[in-house]
Write a protein that holds these residues in place. Structure first.
Motif, PDB file in Angstrom:
ATOM      1  N   UNK A 195       0.822  -1.216   0.000  1.00 10.51           N
ATOM      2  CA  UNK A 195       0.000   0.000   0.000  1.00 10.51           C
ATOM      3  C   UNK A 195       0.853   1.262   0.000  1.00 10.51           C
ATOM      4  N   UNK A 196       1.942   1.272   0.762  1.00 11.03           N
ATOM      5  CA  UNK A 196       2.829   2.437   0.785  1.00 11.03           C
ATOM      6  C   UNK A 196       3.433   2.659  -0.596  1.00 11.03           C
ATOM      7  N   UNK A 197       3.915   1.607  -1.227  1.00 12.06           N
ATOM      8  CA  UNK A 197       4.483   1.744  -2.574  1.00 12.06           C
ATOM      9  C   UNK A 197       3.428   2.215  -3.571  1.00 12.06           C
ATOM     10  N   UNK A 198       2.220   1.665  -3.455  1.00 13.85           N
ATOM     11  CA  UNK A 198       1.125   2.040  -4.348  1.00 13.85           C
ATOM     12  C   UNK A 198       0.808   3.529  -4.239  1.00 13.85           C
ATOM     13  N   UNK A 199       0.590   4.001  -3.020  1.00  6.36           N
ATOM     14  CA  UNK A 199       0.222   5.405  -2.843  1.00  6.36           C
ATOM     15  C   UNK A 199       1.382   6.351  -3.127  1.00  6.36           C
ATOM     16  N   UNK A 200       2.601   5.941  -2.814  1.00  9.08           N
ATOM     17  CA  UNK A 200       3.758   6.774  -3.123  1.00  9.08           C
ATOM     18  C   UNK A 200       3.911   6.935  -4.629  1.00  9.08           C
ATOM     19  N   UNK A 201       3.788   5.829  -5.351  1.00 10.93           N
ATOM     20  CA  UNK A 201       3.896   5.889  -6.805  1.00 10.93           C
ATOM     21  C   UNK A 201       2.757   6.718  -7.391  1.00 10.93           C
ATOM     22  N   UNK A 202       1.562   6.543  -6.867  1.00 10.54           N
ATOM     23  CA  UNK A 202       0.405   7.279  -7.375  1.00 10.54           C
ATOM     24  C   UNK A 202       0.559   8.782  -7.176  1.00 10.54           C
ATOM     25  N   UNK A 203       1.042   9.192  -6.018  1.00  8.69           N
ATOM     26  CA  UNK A 203       1.111  10.627  -5.725  1.00  8.69           C
ATOM     27  C   UNK A 203       2.404  11.285  -6.212  1.00  8.69           C
ATOM     28  N   UNK A 204       3.510  10.581  -6.184  1.00 12.78           N
ATOM     29  CA  UNK A 204       4.796  11.196  -6.522  1.00 12.78           C
ATOM     30  C   UNK A 204       5.149  11.072  -8.000  1.00 12.78           C
ATOM     31  N   UNK A 205       4.831   9.918  -8.594  1.00 10.43           N
ATOM     32  CA  UNK A 205       5.231   9.664  -9.981  1.00 10.43           C
ATOM     33  C   UNK A 205       4.022   9.100 -10.742  1.00 10.43           C
ATOM     34  N   UNK A 206       3.060   9.945 -11.080  1.00 10.23           N
ATOM     35  CA  UNK A 206       1.843   9.430 -11.713  1.00 10.23           C
ATOM     36  C   UNK A 206       2.084   8.770 -13.078  1.00 10.23           C
TER      37      UNK A 206
END
Length: 73
Positions: A28-39
């Motif tokens: 979940x952390x990787x998912x949300x980090x990727x979604x918000x930081x590197x769309x």
């Protein structure tokens, strides 16, 4: 003997639950980090995932058709 097995099963269950929780949190952390930081990367990964699922499904259907053809003879 039964009590010892119950204790062992309880320890195993707790260990597996902790491992599952840790892995789920990491995903979940990787998912949300990727979604918000590197769309752009996120959208690319989503597209690749969809393509992989479509290809896998197509190959499974082909294998099933071949099996049915061979079973008819």
């Amino acid at each position: 003997m039964v009590i010892a097995e119950k204790d062992e099963a309880s320890k195993k269950w707790r260990r597996e639950l902790l491992l599952f929780s840790g892995i789920a949190t990491l995903i979940l952390v990787l998912f949300f980090t990727t979604l918000t930081q590197i769309p752009v990367v996120f959208i690319t990964l989503q597209g690749l995932t969809v393509l992989l699922v479509i290809c896998y499904t197509f190959l499974q259907i082909q294998k099933h058709r071949e099996k049915v053809r061979h079973d008819e003879y």
